[in-house]
Scaffold this motif. Structure first.
Motif, PDB file in Angstrom:
ATOM      1  N   PRO A  98      32.536  26.013   1.900  1.00  0.00           N
ATOM      2  CA  PRO A  98      31.816  26.588   3.050  1.00  0.00           C
ATOM      3  C   PRO A  98      32.292  27.983   3.427  1.00  0.00           C
ATOM      4  CG  PRO A  98      33.336  24.867   3.768  1.00  0.00           C
ATOM      5  CD  PRO A  98      33.276  24.791   2.277  1.00  0.00           C
ATOM      6  N   ALA A  99      33.567  28.293   3.219  1.00  0.00           N
ATOM      7  CA  ALA A  99      34.082  29.616   3.589  1.00  0.00           C
ATOM      8  C   ALA A  99      33.457  30.723   2.748  1.00  0.00           C
ATOM      9  CB  ALA A  99      35.599  29.643   3.447  1.00  0.00           C
ATOM     10  N   ASP A 100      32.999  30.381   1.541  1.00  0.00           N
ATOM     11  CA  ASP A 100      32.366  31.370   0.666  1.00  0.00           C
ATOM     12  C   ASP A 100      30.895  31.594   1.006  1.00  0.00           C
ATOM     13  OD1 ASP A 100      34.727  31.666  -0.736  1.00  0.00           O
ATOM     14  OD2 ASP A 100      34.213  30.122  -2.207  1.00  0.00           O
ATOM     15  N   PHE A 101      30.356  30.777   1.924  1.00  0.00           N
ATOM     16  CA  PHE A 101      28.950  30.888   2.300  1.00  0.00           C
ATOM     17  C   PHE A 101      28.849  30.906   3.833  1.00  0.00           C
ATOM     18  CE2 PHE A 101      29.156  28.711  -1.791  1.00  0.00           C
ATOM     19  CZ  PHE A 101      28.291  29.478  -2.566  1.00  0.00           C
ATOM     20  N   PRO A 102      29.282  32.005   4.462  1.00  0.00           N
ATOM     21  CA  PRO A 102      29.231  32.070   5.925  1.00  0.00           C
ATOM     22  C   PRO A 102      27.790  32.081   6.431  1.00  0.00           C
ATOM     23  CG  PRO A 102      29.716  34.217   5.018  1.00  0.00           C
ATOM     24  CD  PRO A 102      29.758  33.258   3.861  1.00  0.00           C
ATOM     25  N   LYS A 103      27.642  31.802   7.712  1.00  0.00           N
ATOM     26  CA  LYS A 103      26.322  31.882   8.319  1.00  0.00           C
ATOM     27  C   LYS A 103      25.766  33.286   8.181  1.00  0.00           C
ATOM     28  CE  LYS A 103      25.425  28.333  11.680  1.00  0.00           C
ATOM     29  NZ  LYS A 103      24.883  28.091  13.035  1.00  0.00           N
ATOM     30  N   SER A 104      24.511  33.374   7.822  1.00  0.00           N
ATOM     31  CA  SER A 104      23.863  34.675   7.730  1.00  0.00           C
ATOM     32  C   SER A 104      23.630  35.224   9.135  1.00  0.00           C
ATOM     33  CB  SER A 104      22.528  34.548   7.002  1.00  0.00           C
ATOM     34  OG  SER A 104      21.801  35.761   7.082  1.00  0.00           O
ATOM     35  N   THR A 105      23.833  36.516   9.287  1.00  0.00           N
ATOM     36  CA  THR A 105      23.595  37.138  10.595  1.00  0.00           C
ATOM     37  C   THR A 105      22.116  37.400  10.852  1.00  0.00           C
ATOM     38  OG1 THR A 105      23.887  39.352   9.640  1.00  0.00           O
ATOM     39  CG2 THR A 105      25.842  38.270  10.562  1.00  0.00           C
ATOM     40  N   ARG A 106      21.302  37.308   9.807  1.00  0.00           N
ATOM     41  CA  ARG A 106      19.897  37.703   9.951  1.00  0.00           C
ATOM     42  C   ARG A 106      19.154  36.836  10.975  1.00  0.00           C
ATOM     43  NH1 ARG A 106      18.056  41.256   6.134  1.00  0.00           N
ATOM     44  NH2 ARG A 106      19.365  41.535   4.288  1.00  0.00           N
ATOM     45  N   ILE A 107      19.215  35.521  10.778  1.00  0.00           N
ATOM     46  CA  ILE A 107      18.462  34.640  11.654  1.00  0.00           C
ATOM     47  C   ILE A 107      19.042  34.651  13.063  1.00  0.00           C
ATOM     48  CG2 ILE A 107      17.706  32.253  11.988  1.00  0.00           C
ATOM     49  CD1 ILE A 107      16.384  33.739   9.654  1.00  0.00           C
ATOM     50  N   ASN A 108      20.337  34.924  13.175  1.00  0.00           N
ATOM     51  CA  ASN A 108      20.980  34.885  14.483  1.00  0.00           C
ATOM     52  C   ASN A 108      20.762  36.150  15.306  1.00  0.00           C
ATOM     53  OD1 ASN A 108      22.028  32.423  13.670  1.00  0.00           O
ATOM     54  ND2 ASN A 108      23.934  33.310  12.936  1.00  0.00           N
ATOM     55  N   GLU A 109      20.280  37.223  14.654  1.00  0.00           N
ATOM     56  CA  GLU A 109      20.138  38.491  15.359  1.00  0.00           C
ATOM     57  C   GLU A 109      19.292  38.354  16.622  1.00  0.00           C
ATOM     58  OE1 GLU A 109      21.502  41.281  15.021  1.00  0.00           O
ATOM     59  OE2 GLU A 109      22.121  41.623  12.949  1.00  0.00           O
ATOM     60  N   GLY A 110      18.189  37.631  16.517  1.00  0.00           N
ATOM     61  CA  GLY A 110      17.294  37.504  17.653  1.00  0.00           C
ATOM     62  C   GLY A 110      17.862  36.690  18.794  1.00  0.00           C
ATOM     63  N   LEU A 111      18.885  35.864  18.512  1.00  0.00           N
ATOM     64  CA  LEU A 111      19.442  34.987  19.534  1.00  0.00           C
ATOM     65  C   LEU A 111      20.662  35.574  20.233  1.00  0.00           C
ATOM     66  CD1 LEU A 111      19.221  31.605  17.580  1.00  0.00           C
ATOM     67  CD2 LEU A 111      17.658  32.441  19.325  1.00  0.00           C
ATOM     68  N   ARG A 112      21.193  36.672  19.730  1.00  0.00           N
ATOM     69  CA  ARG A 112      22.445  37.203  20.283  1.00  0.00           C
ATOM     70  C   ARG A 112      22.361  37.593  21.755  1.00  0.00           C
ATOM     71  NH1 ARG A 112      26.801  37.710  17.165  1.00  0.00           N
ATOM     72  NH2 ARG A 112      26.515  37.522  14.902  1.00  0.00           N
ATOM     73  N   PRO A 113      21.244  38.126  22.265  1.00  0.00           N
ATOM     74  CA  PRO A 113      21.218  38.436  23.698  1.00  0.00           C
ATOM     75  C   PRO A 113      21.526  37.225  24.580  1.00  0.00           C
ATOM     76  CG  PRO A 113      19.404  39.518  22.604  1.00  0.00           C
ATOM     77  CD  PRO A 113      20.030  38.602  21.584  1.00  0.00           C
ATOM     78  N   THR A 140      28.957  35.590  -0.649  1.00  0.00           N
ATOM     79  CA  THR A 140      29.966  36.645  -0.496  1.00  0.00           C
ATOM     80  C   THR A 140      30.498  37.133  -1.836  1.00  0.00           C
ATOM     81  OG1 THR A 140      31.686  34.964  -0.259  1.00  0.00           O
ATOM     82  CG2 THR A 140      30.687  35.815   1.770  1.00  0.00           C
ATOM     83  N   GLU A 141      30.139  36.462  -2.904  1.00  0.00           N
ATOM     84  CA  GLU A 141      30.583  36.843  -4.244  1.00  0.00           C
ATOM     85  C   GLU A 141      29.522  36.390  -5.249  1.00  0.00           C
ATOM     86  OE1 GLU A 141      33.573  33.507  -5.666  1.00  0.00           O
ATOM     87  OE2 GLU A 141      34.143  34.257  -3.682  1.00  0.00           O
ATOM     88  N   PRO A 142      29.585  36.862  -6.485  1.00  0.00           N
ATOM     89  CA  PRO A 142      28.586  36.441  -7.475  1.00  0.00           C
ATOM     90  C   PRO A 142      28.629  34.920  -7.668  1.00  0.00           C
ATOM     91  CG  PRO A 142      29.817  38.342  -8.264  1.00  0.00           C
ATOM     92  CD  PRO A 142      30.519  37.862  -7.037  1.00  0.00           C
ATOM     93  N   GLU A 143      27.447  34.315  -7.748  1.00  0.00           N
ATOM     94  CA  GLU A 143      27.319  32.871  -7.923  1.00  0.00           C
ATOM     95  C   GLU A 143      26.380  32.567  -9.081  1.00  0.00           C
ATOM     96  OE1 GLU A 143      29.080  30.763  -6.262  1.00  0.00           O
ATOM     97  OE2 GLU A 143      29.782  31.950  -4.540  1.00  0.00           O
ATOM     98  N   ARG A 144      26.441  31.323  -9.517  1.00  0.00           N
ATOM     99  CA  ARG A 144      25.531  30.854 -10.558  1.00  0.00           C
ATOM    100  C   ARG A 144      24.875  29.580 -10.038  1.00  0.00           C
ATOM    101  NH1 ARG A 144      23.106  33.062 -15.108  1.00  0.00           N
ATOM    102  NH2 ARG A 144      22.746  31.462 -16.699  1.00  0.00           N
ATOM    103  N   PHE A 145      23.598  29.662  -9.655  1.00  0.00           N
ATOM    104  CA  PHE A 145      22.847  28.527  -9.129  1.00  0.00           C
ATOM    105  C   PHE A 145      21.836  28.081 -10.176  1.00  0.00           C
ATOM    106  CE2 PHE A 145      23.114  29.694  -4.310  1.00  0.00           C
ATOM    107  CZ  PHE A 145      24.473  29.440  -4.336  1.00  0.00           C
ATOM    108  N   PRO A 186      26.044  38.858  -4.608  1.00  0.00           N
ATOM    109  CA  PRO A 186      26.581  38.831  -3.243  1.00  0.00           C
ATOM    110  C   PRO A 186      25.565  39.379  -2.253  1.00  0.00           C
ATOM    111  CG  PRO A 186      28.200  39.730  -4.774  1.00  0.00           C
ATOM    112  CD  PRO A 186      26.910  39.619  -5.533  1.00  0.00           C
ATOM    113  N   GLY A 187      25.554  38.815  -1.051  1.00  0.00           N
ATOM    114  CA  GLY A 187      24.619  39.256  -0.025  1.00  0.00           C
ATOM    115  C   GLY A 187      23.274  38.564  -0.060  1.00  0.00           C
ATOM    116  N   ALA A 188      23.079  37.653  -1.013  1.00  0.00           N
ATOM    117  CA  ALA A 188      21.816  36.907  -1.068  1.00  0.00           C
ATOM    118  C   ALA A 188      21.776  35.880   0.067  1.00  0.00           C
ATOM    119  CB  ALA A 188      21.666  36.220  -2.415  1.00  0.00           C
ATOM    120  N   GLN A 189      20.568  35.576   0.530  1.00  0.00           N
ATOM    121  CA  GLN A 189      20.378  34.573   1.570  1.00  0.00           C
ATOM    122  C   GLN A 189      20.186  33.198   0.919  1.00  0.00           C
ATOM    123  OE1 GLN A 189      20.389  35.985   5.040  1.00  0.00           O
ATOM    124  NE2 GLN A 189      21.291  37.361   3.529  1.00  0.00           N
ATOM    125  N   VAL A 190      20.977  32.224   1.349  1.00  0.00           N
ATOM    126  CA  VAL A 190      20.877  30.854   0.840  1.00  0.00           C
ATOM    127  C   VAL A 190      20.262  30.001   1.938  1.00  0.00           C
ATOM    128  CG1 VAL A 190      22.112  28.891  -0.123  1.00  0.00           C
ATOM    129  CG2 VAL A 190      22.905  31.222  -0.599  1.00  0.00           C
TER     130      VAL A 190
END
Length: 449
Positions: free
Chosen positions: A66-81, A331-336, A343-347
């Protein structure tokens, strides 16, 4: 009858068409093939995303690493206020510290302590209901908010501040805060997020009201007069590593997510459970029989009598998971599945598709509470059932919800016979899975005894 399910989009659409569909509803913006696919790749000019239904990949992301796949900030952006730096949006050491302080409040022994408040909220919900046709989602939202305020701050929804928070939150929902530009386009930190003015205004109002409750509780704790509820437990718990406690600002962030997650998700699941019972009379009568037995001894220990009722609620969570999708980031190259992922892909992990996956579940679109007592369902439950997420980031209130949901469901069904009215509701997803035009039920009082 087969429970309603949103129509799927065509397999191939333009990016503009997809964004328009996504803005209208996250679920119907997805193609039907996702109900059978183990993985699907989506490409945009700004990022790539991979929806993973393969149980092995889900396990990898949520449990194994789980540490290698942190929560994406994209979906949370709208909820931060509204949510600030709450446990819902943080990662790494900050999230770990927050969980160390929050989790003890939701341990098993504390559920027994919160039971009387839940029971009282359920009785109040039944008292507010009247015979005839009603839109039930409004009532379940009211009931779930009442549970949160009674268990968290020892006040009912009728309390002036609690009621104001509830009213402001309903207004906040209507602004569709999750549909923020930053969810689709990677923006630098310095760039404005272009939140709607109404979103910002209602978020500020909610946080100001929560701050009022939190500051009052801080003063009560200092004076030794604070009630022994969830807020007091969280605010007096020190991080076992650092010895720090939440200050008022941090507590406001956490209360905001307790209200969002604990109220909105419970309200969604309870409303769909009531609809499913309204359209399946035999299951409804089985719940009514259990509820009558529980009513004779409405104690925490007697919750074990609500076994089928609990399975109904679990099945409602399977068919209509309140949080239909969750997004992590590589956060790093993966093989799915023999595919390179940069890195930086949304899962994207989708309880909605995983819970209805045609290669995993028997009759995936059917309402079948008895499936939970069959042996073959155990593997499905382990591999493809995650209404509260899974692994270290599993919802800290999962146990709380599995007491609250069946309890309120039993209390309502004990008092009323339910029948669906009008056309079937259409599920849509913004903050949670709700009905596009509400859920209308006819309530008929059950004879006493």
């Amino acid at each position: 009858m087969t429970p309603p399910k949103p129509a799927s989009r065509p397999d191939k659409v333009s990016l503009l068409r997809y964004l328009r569909l996504f803005r209208a509803d996250i679920l119907s913006a997805q193609p039907a093939r996702l109900y059978r696919a183990w993985m699907a790749e989506f490409r945009t000019p700004f990022f790539r995303s991979y929806l993973c239904n393969d149980p092995a990949l889900v396990d990898l992301v949520l449990k194994a690493r789980p540490a290698d796949f942190p929560k994406s900030t994209r979906i949370n952006e709208g909820l931060r206020p509204l949510l600030g730096n709450s446990v819902f949006v943080t990662n790494g050491a900050v999230w770990q510290r927050q969980r160390r302080i929050i989790d003890p409040a939701f341990e098993g022994g504390r559920l027994r302590d919160t039971f009387p408040a839940m029971l009282a909220a359920g009785r109040a919900a039944v008292a507010r209901l009247a015979p005839g046709v009603t839109e039930i989602e409004g009532h379940t939202s009211h009931a779930a908010a009442d549970v949160i305020f009674r268990t968290l701050f020892s006040i009912p929804i009728e309390h002036a501040v609690a009621r104001a928070v509830f009213d402001q939150f309903r207004d906040y929902q209507r602004t569709q805060p999750i549909l923020n530009l930053a969810a689709f386009v990677p923006l630098p930190r310095w760039m404005p997020r272009f939140h709607r003015r109404r979103t910002l205004r209602t978020a500020r109002a909610i946080r100001a009201l929560i701050e009022q409750l939190t500051a009052t509780r801080m003063a009560e704790i200092a004076a030794g007069t604070a009630p022994d509820d969830l807020a007091t437990k969280i605010m007096t718990t020190a991080d076992p590593v650092t010895g720090d406690r939440f200050d008022t600002a941090e507590m406001v962030d956490q209360v905001a997510i307790f209200f969002l997650a604990g109220h909105e998700t419970s309200a969604s699941a309870l409303a769909w459970a009531l609809y499913l019972l309204a359209t399946h009379p035999q299951a409804q009568e089985r719940v009514a029989a259990e509820a009558a037995a529980f009513a004779a001894d409405p104690s925490f220990g007697a919750l074990s009598k609500l076994r089928f009722t609990r399975d109904v609620f679990r099945e409602a969570l399977r068919l209509y998971p309140p949080v239909p999708m969750m997004v992590r980031e590589t956060t790093e190259p993966e093989r799915f599945r023999d595919r390179d992922v940069a890195p930086g892909a949304q899962v994207v992990l989708s309880p909605w598709h995983l819970h209805r996956h045609e290669r995993i579940w028997d009759t995936p679109d059917a309402f079948d509470p008895d499936r939970w007592s069959r042996e073959e369902t155990r593997a499905c439950a382990r591999e493809a059932y995650m209404p509260f997420s899974a692994g270290p980031r599993v919802c800290t209130g999962a146990g709380f919800a599995m007491v609250e949901g069946p309890l309120l469901l039993a209390q309502i069904v004990a008092a009323f016979r339910l029948q669906a009215e009008g056309p079937p509701p259409v599920p849509v997803a913004h903050l949670t899975v709700r009905a596009r035009d509400g859920i209308r039920l006819r309530l008929t009082p059950r004879p006493p005894g």
